[in-house]
Design a protein around this motif. Structure first.
Motif, PDB file in Angstrom:
ATOM      1  N   LEU A   7     -20.143 -11.615   0.393  1.00 19.55           N
ATOM      2  CA  LEU A   7     -18.976 -12.460   0.201  1.00 19.55           C
ATOM      3  C   LEU A   7     -17.805 -11.941   1.014  1.00 19.55           C
ATOM      4  CD1 LEU A   7     -19.174 -12.802  -3.689  1.00 19.55           C
ATOM      5  CD2 LEU A   7     -19.892 -14.500  -1.994  1.00 19.55           C
ATOM      6  N   THR A   8     -17.169 -12.844   1.737  1.00 23.14           N
ATOM      7  CA  THR A   8     -15.943 -12.499   2.453  1.00 23.14           C
ATOM      8  C   THR A   8     -14.793 -12.457   1.453  1.00 23.14           C
ATOM      9  OG1 THR A   8     -15.340 -14.790   2.887  1.00 23.14           O
ATOM     10  CG2 THR A   8     -16.793 -13.709   4.513  1.00 23.14           C
ATOM     11  N   ASP A   9     -13.660 -11.959   1.878  1.00 24.13           N
ATOM     12  CA  ASP A   9     -12.476 -11.974   1.017  1.00 24.13           C
ATOM     13  C   ASP A   9     -12.114 -13.410   0.638  1.00 24.13           C
ATOM     14  OD1 ASP A   9     -12.298  -9.224   1.035  1.00 24.13           O
ATOM     15  OD2 ASP A   9     -10.749  -9.153   2.591  1.00 24.13           O
ATOM     16  N   GLN A  10     -12.269 -14.335   1.581  1.00 28.59           N
ATOM     17  CA  GLN A  10     -11.980 -15.742   1.294  1.00 28.59           C
ATOM     18  C   GLN A  10     -12.965 -16.295   0.259  1.00 28.59           C
ATOM     19  OE1 GLN A  10      -9.356 -17.686   2.227  1.00 28.59           O
ATOM     20  NE2 GLN A  10     -10.219 -19.142   0.771  1.00 28.59           N
ATOM     21  N   ASP A  11     -14.242 -15.932   0.359  1.00 26.69           N
ATOM     22  CA  ASP A  11     -15.239 -16.367  -0.622  1.00 26.69           C
ATOM     23  C   ASP A  11     -14.853 -15.872  -2.019  1.00 26.69           C
ATOM     24  OD1 ASP A  11     -16.759 -17.436   1.473  1.00 26.69           O
ATOM     25  OD2 ASP A  11     -18.106 -15.697   1.561  1.00 26.69           O
ATOM     26  N   LYS A  12     -14.473 -14.600  -2.106  1.00 30.41           N
ATOM     27  CA  LYS A  12     -14.083 -14.028  -3.399  1.00 30.41           C
ATOM     28  C   LYS A  12     -12.850 -14.734  -3.957  1.00 30.41           C
ATOM     29  CE  LYS A  12     -15.971  -9.504  -2.228  1.00 30.41           C
ATOM     30  NZ  LYS A  12     -15.640  -8.099  -1.893  1.00 30.41           N
ATOM     31  N   HIS A  13     -11.920 -15.047  -3.063  1.00 32.12           N
ATOM     32  CA  HIS A  13     -10.719 -15.777  -3.484  1.00 32.12           C
ATOM     33  C   HIS A  13     -11.099 -17.154  -4.037  1.00 32.12           C
ATOM     34  CE1 HIS A  13      -6.513 -16.939  -3.548  1.00 32.12           C
ATOM     35  NE2 HIS A  13      -6.867 -18.051  -2.927  1.00 32.12           N
ATOM     36  N   THR A  14     -12.037 -17.817  -3.385  1.00 28.43           N
ATOM     37  CA  THR A  14     -12.492 -19.137  -3.845  1.00 28.43           C
ATOM     38  C   THR A  14     -13.132 -19.030  -5.231  1.00 28.43           C
ATOM     39  OG1 THR A  14     -12.815 -19.925  -1.591  1.00 28.43           O
ATOM     40  CG2 THR A  14     -14.014 -21.093  -3.318  1.00 28.43           C
ATOM     41  N   LEU A  15     -13.969 -18.022  -5.433  1.00 27.63           N
ATOM     42  CA  LEU A  15     -14.616 -17.825  -6.740  1.00 27.63           C
ATOM     43  C   LEU A  15     -13.571 -17.582  -7.825  1.00 27.63           C
ATOM     44  CD1 LEU A  15     -17.599 -15.508  -5.733  1.00 27.63           C
ATOM     45  CD2 LEU A  15     -17.715 -17.919  -6.324  1.00 27.63           C
ATOM     46  N   ARG A  16     -12.596 -16.722  -7.544  1.00 23.33           N
ATOM     47  CA  ARG A  16     -11.560 -16.421  -8.536  1.00 23.33           C
ATOM     48  C   ARG A  16     -10.664 -17.632  -8.773  1.00 23.33           C
ATOM     49  NH1 ARG A  16     -11.911 -11.169  -6.086  1.00 23.33           N
ATOM     50  NH2 ARG A  16     -10.375 -11.737  -4.528  1.00 23.33           N
ATOM     51  N   THR A  17     -10.306 -18.336  -7.703  1.00 26.68           N
ATOM     52  CA  THR A  17      -9.461 -19.526  -7.845  1.00 26.68           C
ATOM     53  C   THR A  17     -10.151 -20.564  -8.717  1.00 26.68           C
ATOM     54  OG1 THR A  17      -8.385 -19.175  -5.710  1.00 26.68           O
ATOM     55  CG2 THR A  17      -8.327 -21.417  -6.592  1.00 26.68           C
ATOM     56  N   GLY A  18     -11.438 -20.784  -8.490  1.00 23.27           N
ATOM     57  CA  GLY A  18     -12.170 -21.751  -9.297  1.00 23.27           C
ATOM     58  C   GLY A  18     -12.221 -21.349 -10.758  1.00 23.27           C
ATOM     59  N   ALA A  19     -12.610 -20.113 -11.033  1.00 23.91           N
ATOM     60  CA  ALA A  19     -12.794 -19.673 -12.421  1.00 23.91           C
ATOM     61  C   ALA A  19     -11.467 -19.601 -13.181  1.00 23.91           C
ATOM     62  CB  ALA A  19     -13.496 -18.319 -12.447  1.00 23.91           C
ATOM     63  N   TYR A  20     -10.514 -18.857 -12.637  1.00 23.98           N
ATOM     64  CA  TYR A  20      -9.234 -18.720 -13.332  1.00 23.98           C
ATOM     65  C   TYR A  20      -8.432 -20.018 -13.284  1.00 23.98           C
ATOM     66  CZ  TYR A  20     -10.074 -13.826 -14.154  1.00 23.98           C
ATOM     67  OH  TYR A  20     -10.614 -12.651 -14.615  1.00 23.98           O
ATOM     68  N   GLY A  21      -8.620 -20.788 -12.209  1.00 28.32           N
ATOM     69  CA  GLY A  21      -7.968 -22.089 -12.127  1.00 28.32           C
ATOM     70  C   GLY A  21      -8.494 -23.062 -13.172  1.00 28.32           C
ATOM     71  N   ALA A  22      -9.786 -22.980 -13.485  1.00 25.68           N
ATOM     72  CA  ALA A  22     -10.353 -23.850 -14.523  1.00 25.68           C
ATOM     73  C   ALA A  22      -9.685 -23.557 -15.865  1.00 25.68           C
ATOM     74  CB  ALA A  22     -11.866 -23.645 -14.616  1.00 25.68           C
ATOM     75  N   VAL A  23      -9.479 -22.286 -16.161  1.00 24.06           N
ATOM     76  CA  VAL A  23      -8.793 -21.910 -17.398  1.00 24.06           C
ATOM     77  C   VAL A  23      -7.344 -22.409 -17.359  1.00 24.06           C
ATOM     78  CG1 VAL A  23      -7.968 -19.955 -18.772  1.00 24.06           C
ATOM     79  CG2 VAL A  23     -10.306 -19.956 -17.874  1.00 24.06           C
ATOM     80  N   SER A  24      -6.692 -22.288 -16.216  1.00 29.98           N
ATOM     81  CA  SER A  24      -5.316 -22.773 -16.078  1.00 29.98           C
ATOM     82  C   SER A  24      -5.237 -24.285 -16.280  1.00 29.98           C
ATOM     83  CB  SER A  24      -4.751 -22.409 -14.704  1.00 29.98           C
ATOM     84  OG  SER A  24      -4.655 -21.019 -14.565  1.00 29.98           O
ATOM     85  N   LEU A  25      -6.217 -25.009 -15.736  1.00 28.04           N
ATOM     86  CA  LEU A  25      -6.247 -26.464 -15.934  1.00 28.04           C
ATOM     87  C   LEU A  25      -6.394 -26.812 -17.406  1.00 28.04           C
ATOM     88  CD1 LEU A  25      -8.454 -27.878 -13.036  1.00 28.04           C
ATOM     89  CD2 LEU A  25      -6.079 -28.452 -13.550  1.00 28.04           C
ATOM     90  N   LEU A  26      -7.253 -26.088 -18.093  1.00 31.86           N
ATOM     91  CA  LEU A  26      -7.449 -26.358 -19.520  1.00 31.86           C
ATOM     92  C   LEU A  26      -6.166 -26.051 -20.281  1.00 31.86           C
ATOM     93  CD1 LEU A  26      -9.981 -27.533 -20.754  1.00 31.86           C
ATOM     94  CD2 LEU A  26     -10.490 -25.301 -21.684  1.00 31.86           C
ATOM     95  N   ALA A  27      -5.494 -24.965 -19.939  1.00 34.16           N
ATOM     96  CA  ALA A  27      -4.229 -24.626 -20.594  1.00 34.16           C
ATOM     97  C   ALA A  27      -3.186 -25.717 -20.342  1.00 34.16           C
ATOM     98  CB  ALA A  27      -3.721 -23.276 -20.113  1.00 34.16           C
ATOM     99  N   ALA A  28      -3.143 -26.222 -19.116  1.00 32.52           N
ATOM    100  CA  ALA A  28      -2.197 -27.294 -18.798  1.00 32.52           C
ATOM    101  C   ALA A  28      -2.534 -28.568 -19.560  1.00 32.52           C
ATOM    102  CB  ALA A  28      -2.194 -27.550 -17.290  1.00 32.52           C
ATOM    103  N   ALA A  29      -3.808 -28.863 -19.697  1.00 28.35           N
ATOM    104  CA  ALA A  29      -4.224 -30.069 -20.434  1.00 28.35           C
ATOM    105  C   ALA A  29      -3.934 -29.923 -21.925  1.00 28.35           C
ATOM    106  CB  ALA A  29      -5.712 -30.334 -20.222  1.00 28.35           C
ATOM    107  N   GLY A  30      -3.898 -28.698 -22.412  1.00 31.85           N
ATOM    108  CA  GLY A  30      -3.630 -28.454 -23.829  1.00 31.85           C
ATOM    109  C   GLY A  30      -2.206 -28.021 -24.084  1.00 31.85           C
ATOM    110  N   ALA A  31      -1.282 -28.395 -23.201  1.00 31.56           N
ATOM    111  CA  ALA A  31       0.105 -27.943 -23.304  1.00 31.56           C
ATOM    112  C   ALA A  31       0.787 -28.372 -24.598  1.00 31.56           C
ATOM    113  CB  ALA A  31       0.902 -28.427 -22.101  1.00 31.56           C
ATOM    114  N   ALA A  32       0.302 -29.424 -25.211  1.00 33.22           N
ATOM    115  CA  ALA A  32       0.896 -29.871 -26.466  1.00 33.22           C
ATOM    116  C   ALA A  32       0.523 -28.945 -27.623  1.00 33.22           C
ATOM    117  CB  ALA A  32       0.446 -31.293 -26.791  1.00 33.22           C
ATOM    118  N   GLY A  33      -0.539 -28.159 -27.433  1.00 32.52           N
ATOM    119  CA  GLY A  33      -0.977 -27.242 -28.481  1.00 32.52           C
ATOM    120  C   GLY A  33      -0.484 -25.836 -28.213  1.00 32.52           C
ATOM    121  N   SER A  34      -1.387 -24.984 -27.811  1.00 32.47           N
ATOM    122  CA  SER A  34      -1.056 -23.583 -27.562  1.00 32.47           C
ATOM    123  C   SER A  34      -1.598 -23.153 -26.199  1.00 32.47           C
ATOM    124  CB  SER A  34      -1.645 -22.717 -28.681  1.00 32.47           C
ATOM    125  OG  SER A  34      -1.346 -21.370 -28.448  1.00 32.47           O
ATOM    126  N   PRO A  35      -0.901 -23.504 -25.113  1.00 33.89           N
ATOM    127  CA  PRO A  35      -1.418 -23.186 -23.786  1.00 33.89           C
ATOM    128  C   PRO A  35      -1.580 -21.683 -23.551  1.00 33.89           C
ATOM    129  CG  PRO A  35       0.812 -24.055 -23.628  1.00 33.89           C
ATOM    130  CD  PRO A  35       0.367 -24.226 -25.051  1.00 33.89           C
TER     131      PRO A  35
END
Length: 137
Positions: A7-35
């Motif tokens: 994995l290149t540094d860019q590949d690793k960045h893509t993996l982290r962006t996807g995984a942690y970004g998915a959690v961030s998206l869920l937190a944003a979608a649940g902003a009315a509750g407890s993000p």
């Protein structure tokens, strides 16, 4: 048996962006509750990942651009990163693609449990979109 990932540094960045970004998206979608609780539970689940994916996700590196001005802007970054990560992993090591997908889905499940009771429609819909992005590769 797992093949060694290259994995290149860019590949690793893509993996982290996807995984942690998915959690961030869920937190944003649940902003009315407890993000904050959603983000914490999801991030803790990602930190428990094992294998090469676990090492990539555990790396202490800055993930840029996860502070979109809107959920739509964040989704425009994260959903393609998830699909790209799965494409990359399927080409190099299908077992690690399965590991990555499972890790992200466990993190989403952990994040969704931050809600008392059943996840509402926004969380369910965002989970569906994230799952579709993972499966689009």
């Amino acid at each position: 048996m797992s093949v060694t990932l290259t994995l290149t540094d860019q590949d690793k960045h893509t993996l982290r962006t996807g995984a942690y970004g998915a959690v961030s998206l869920l937190a944003a979608a649940g902003a009315a509750g407890s993000p904050h609780r959603i983000a914490t539970n999801g991030s803790l689940a990602l930190a428990s990942a094992t294998g090469p994916i676990g090492h990539v996700l555990a790396a202490k590196s800055k993930i840029t651009n996860l502070r979109g001005k809107s959920v739509a802007e964040l989704a425009d970054l994260v959903l393609p990163a998830l699909t790209g990560a799965m494409s990359l992993l399927k080409k190099q090591d299908p077992a690690e693609a399965v590991n990555y997908r499972g890790t992200v889905l466990v993190a989403l499940e952990a994040a969704a449990r931050a809600h008392r009771g059943e996840a509402g429609p926004p969380l369910a819909e965002m989970t569906r979109k994230i799952t579709e992005a993972l499966d689009a590769a």
